[in-house]
Design a protein around this motif. Structure first.
Motif, PDB file in Angstrom:
ATOM      1  N   LYS A  49       0.850  -1.209   0.000  1.00 15.12           N
ATOM      2  CA  LYS A  49       0.000   0.000   0.000  1.00 15.12           C
ATOM      3  C   LYS A  49       0.882   1.255   0.000  1.00 15.12           C
ATOM      4  N   ARG A  50       1.940   1.158  -0.784  1.00 13.98           N
ATOM      5  CA  ARG A  50       2.903   2.262  -0.875  1.00 13.98           C
ATOM      6  C   ARG A  50       2.479   3.189  -2.000  1.00 13.98           C
ATOM      7  N   PRO A  51       2.440   4.496  -1.760  1.00 19.55           N
ATOM      8  CA  PRO A  51       2.056   5.415  -2.840  1.00 19.55           C
ATOM      9  C   PRO A  51       3.063   5.348  -3.996  1.00 19.55           C
ATOM     10  N   LEU A  56      11.859   3.380  -5.499  1.00 22.46           N
ATOM     11  CA  LEU A  56      12.375   2.135  -4.893  1.00 22.46           C
ATOM     12  C   LEU A  56      13.897   2.057  -5.061  1.00 22.46           C
ATOM     13  N   ILE A  57      14.530   1.298  -4.170  1.00 21.50           N
ATOM     14  CA  ILE A  57      15.977   1.091  -4.279  1.00 21.50           C
ATOM     15  C   ILE A  57      16.248  -0.161  -5.129  1.00 21.50           C
ATOM     16  N   VAL A  58      17.200  -0.031  -6.071  1.00 24.19           N
ATOM     17  CA  VAL A  58      17.610  -1.142  -6.934  1.00 24.19           C
ATOM     18  C   VAL A  58      18.778  -1.870  -6.270  1.00 24.19           C
ATOM     19  N   VAL A 110      18.146   7.429  -9.901  1.00 24.31           N
ATOM     20  CA  VAL A 110      17.785   6.103  -9.385  1.00 24.31           C
ATOM     21  C   VAL A 110      18.628   5.807  -8.136  1.00 24.31           C
ATOM     22  N   ALA A 111      18.029   5.118  -7.169  1.00 22.04           N
ATOM     23  CA  ALA A 111      18.727   4.731  -5.945  1.00 22.04           C
ATOM     24  C   ALA A 111      19.227   3.299  -6.112  1.00 22.04           C
ATOM     25  N   VAL A 112      20.496   3.041  -5.735  1.00 21.45           N
ATOM     26  CA  VAL A 112      21.077   1.709  -5.961  1.00 21.45           C
ATOM     27  C   VAL A 112      22.049   1.342  -4.846  1.00 21.45           C
ATOM     28  N   ALA A 132      14.214  -4.689  -7.204  1.00 25.85           N
ATOM     29  CA  ALA A 132      13.730  -3.562  -6.400  1.00 25.85           C
ATOM     30  C   ALA A 132      13.235  -4.177  -5.107  1.00 25.85           C
ATOM     31  N   ALA A 133      13.604  -3.583  -3.973  1.00 21.29           N
ATOM     32  CA  ALA A 133      13.221  -4.209  -2.703  1.00 21.29           C
ATOM     33  C   ALA A 133      13.030  -3.187  -1.581  1.00 21.29           C
ATOM     34  N   PRO A 134      11.859  -2.547  -1.536  1.00 18.08           N
ATOM     35  CA  PRO A 134      11.566  -1.694  -0.375  1.00 18.08           C
ATOM     36  C   PRO A 134      11.333  -2.571   0.844  1.00 18.08           C
ATOM     37  N   ILE A 171      18.772  -1.331  10.829  1.00 22.47           N
ATOM     38  CA  ILE A 171      18.182  -0.048  10.420  1.00 22.47           C
ATOM     39  C   ILE A 171      18.462   0.099   8.924  1.00 22.47           C
ATOM     40  N   GLU A 172      17.537   0.782   8.204  1.00 25.76           N
ATOM     41  CA  GLU A 172      17.663   0.932   6.759  1.00 25.76           C
ATOM     42  C   GLU A 172      19.017   1.536   6.351  1.00 25.76           C
ATOM     43  N   SER A 173      19.297   1.438   5.052  1.00 28.35           N
ATOM     44  CA  SER A 173      20.554   1.987   4.535  1.00 28.35           C
ATOM     45  C   SER A 173      20.577   3.509   4.657  1.00 28.35           C
ATOM     46  N   PRO A 216       9.726   8.684   1.053  1.00 22.42           N
ATOM     47  CA  PRO A 216       9.021   8.174   2.220  1.00 22.42           C
ATOM     48  C   PRO A 216       9.881   8.038   3.460  1.00 22.42           C
ATOM     49  N   GLY A 217      11.155   7.719   3.294  1.00 21.57           N
ATOM     50  CA  GLY A 217      12.024   7.646   4.465  1.00 21.57           C
ATOM     51  C   GLY A 217      12.083   8.989   5.174  1.00 21.57           C
ATOM     52  N   MET A 218      11.630  10.038   4.485  1.00 22.47           N
ATOM     53  CA  MET A 218      11.703  11.381   5.060  1.00 22.47           C
ATOM     54  C   MET A 218      10.361  11.834   5.608  1.00 22.47           C
ATOM     55  N   LEU A 219       9.325  11.040   5.462  1.00 21.48           N
ATOM     56  CA  LEU A 219       8.035  11.454   6.004  1.00 21.48           C
ATOM     57  C   LEU A 219       8.152  11.558   7.520  1.00 21.48           C
TER      58      LEU A 219
HETATM   59  P1  AMP Z   1      12.830   1.886   1.313  1.00 17.88           P
HETATM   60  O1  AMP Z   1      13.374   0.979   0.272  1.00 17.88           O
HETATM   61  O2  AMP Z   1      11.434   1.576   1.744  1.00 17.88           O
HETATM   62  O3  AMP Z   1      13.766   2.021   2.477  1.00 17.88           O
HETATM   63  O4  AMP Z   1      12.699   3.344   0.658  1.00 17.88           O
HETATM   64  C1  AMP Z   1      13.489   3.765  -0.424  1.00 17.88           C
HETATM   65  C2  AMP Z   1      13.976   5.161  -0.175  1.00 17.88           C
HETATM   66  O5  AMP Z   1      14.912   5.509  -1.166  1.00 17.88           O
HETATM   67  C3  AMP Z   1      12.929   6.208  -0.279  1.00 17.88           C
HETATM   68  O6  AMP Z   1      12.450   6.496   0.986  1.00 17.88           O
HETATM   69  C4  AMP Z   1      13.628   7.438  -0.831  1.00 17.88           C
HETATM   70  O7  AMP Z   1      13.994   8.245   0.273  1.00 17.88           O
HETATM   71  C5  AMP Z   1      14.875   6.903  -1.428  1.00 17.88           C
HETATM   72  N1  AMP Z   1      14.961   7.075  -2.878  1.00 17.88           N
HETATM   73  C6  AMP Z   1      14.820   6.108  -3.807  1.00 17.88           C
HETATM   74  N2  AMP Z   1      14.986   6.603  -5.045  1.00 17.88           N
HETATM   75  C7  AMP Z   1      15.243   7.910  -4.905  1.00 17.88           C
HETATM   76  C8  AMP Z   1      15.503   8.958  -5.827  1.00 17.88           C
HETATM   77  N3  AMP Z   1      15.544   8.762  -7.147  1.00 17.88           N
HETATM   78  N4  AMP Z   1      15.702  10.191  -5.315  1.00 17.88           N
HETATM   79  C9  AMP Z   1      15.675  10.405  -3.984  1.00 17.88           C
HETATM   80  N5  AMP Z   1      15.442   9.450  -3.073  1.00 17.88           N
HETATM   81  C10 AMP Z   1      15.228   8.216  -3.520  1.00 17.88           C
END
Ligand code: AMP
Ligand code: MG
Length: 320
Positions: A49-51, A56-58, A110-112, A132-134, A171-173, A216-219
């Motif tokens: 239920k993620r907006p 997502l992180i690769v 992209v986040a990786v 991709a694995a949130p 704790i998350e990355s 979302p990590g910043m909410l």
């Molecule tokens: P999670 O995998 O649930 O820990 O969340 C992934 C986090 O990666 C998000 O909360 C974002 O803060 C961050 N993120 C992923 N892609 C980007 C991007 N392109 N720009 C900025 N932040 C990103």
């Protein structure tokens, strides 16, 4: 029947069929799918239920694959990758055109990262696509650090949790973006600022939602128990204000004594911040199950991983 299994070939088959597997990492468990499968990625967002505006992180198995994901690697990004991968550090860089916009929420970055967990590295090496694995929890809830946490959340909404034991870091990355060639911390996490600064020098932190409302990590509210939670400097003083309540206490190193405390967890008697971080989410899961009126959490020393723990505790205290 339980969905928890240690069978990597079964995970490979499920992921090749464009379905989801929850995977272990050193940070938290992730809900993983093929980054190139629209079906799998949509399913990740639906299941959590993620907006859709949350990128997502690769996850990749080796640094040689980085140029297939990002189109530009500043020198300081290369140094950070060399220093911390595999490990709990995520780099946000300009994306290759092949990376789907569903992954990046329409952004051109992209986040990786390379996760540091032997089971998941094994798995990634057997796939011909990145994952991709949130975190494998419903959006906004406490992240899972054991296979059982994931099963409790999703039951049979997913086919499999690949069991890799309890997460070692917990704790998350830490997420690092770039303004031009200069690194900036977007999210505090399992790699401490001090460790990062030892590689690239002084670094700015911009993890406030005014700067990136769409991450979302910043909410403000995130990583949150259902039970009302407060973060305090002095547990004994706080207890005095709630003596008529069923109190749960989350302490760093020393237990408190009071009749109103019905459940208490001490995270590290030896004041080891890494030990405390690795136990933090499991403690919140346990406290949340006790039908308490209030959870009183103790603020950590503002250094090293203590900063990241305080960041998560702060977000756990904001009410929905
Ligand atoms: P999670 O995998 O649930 O820990 O969340 C992934 C986090 O990666 C998000 O909360 C974002 O803060 C961050 N993120 C992923 N892609 C980007 C991007 N392109 N720009 C900025 N932040 C990103
Ligand atoms: Mg998450």
């Amino acid at each position: 029947m339980s969905i928890i299994s240690t069978d990597i070939s079964k995970a490979v088959a499920i992921l090749n069929a464009e379905e989801l597997v929850a995977i272990p990492t050193e940070t938290v468990y992730g809900l993983a799918g093929n980054i190139f499968s629209e079906k799998a990625i949509k399913r990740i967002f639906e299941t959590k239920k993620r907006p859709f505006f949350n990128p997502l992180i690769v996850h990749i198995p080796s640094i040689e694959l980085l140029p297939t994901i990002v189109s530009y690697i500043p020198e300081k990004a290369q140094r950070l990758a060399d220093a911390f991968w595999p490990g709990p550090l995520t780099l946000v860089l300009p994306k290759q055109s092949s990376i789907p916009e569903l992954i990046t929420a329409g952004k051109d970055t992209v986040a990786v990262r390379i996760p540091n967990h032997s089971t998941t590295l094994d798995l990634l090496n057997q796939l011909d696509f990145p994952l991709a694995a949130p975190s494998a929890n419903p959006f906004g809830n406490i992240s899972p650090t054991t296979a059982q946490h994931v099963e409790n959340y999703f039951k049979d909404a997913i086919k499999m949790v690949l069991d890799g034991g309890p997460c070692q870091r917990g704790i998350e990355s830490t997420i690092i973006g770039f303004e031009g060639v200069e690194p900036i911390i977007y999210r505090l996490g399992s790699t401490s600022i001090e460790a990062i600064e030892s590689i690239v020098g002084p670094i700015q932190i911009k993890n406030k939602k005014e700067i990136a409302p769409d991450a979302p990590g910043m909410l403000d509210r995130h990583y949150a128990p259902k039970t009302r939670t407060i973060l305090v400097d002095n547990i004994s003083d706080a207890i005095e204000k709630y003596t008529d309540k069923r109190i749960g206490v989350l302490a760093f190193s020393k237990p408190s004594e009071h009749n109103a405390i019905v459940f208490q967890i001490v995270l590290s008697e030896l004041t080891d911040l890494q030990e405390a971080a690795s136990k933090l989410y499991d403690a919140l899961h346990q406290l949340d199950k006790q039908e308490l009126d209030i959870i009183i959490a103790e603020r950590f020393p503002d250094k090293g991983l203590g900063k990241s723990i305080n960041d998560r505790l702060q977000r756990a205290t904001v009410r929905a």
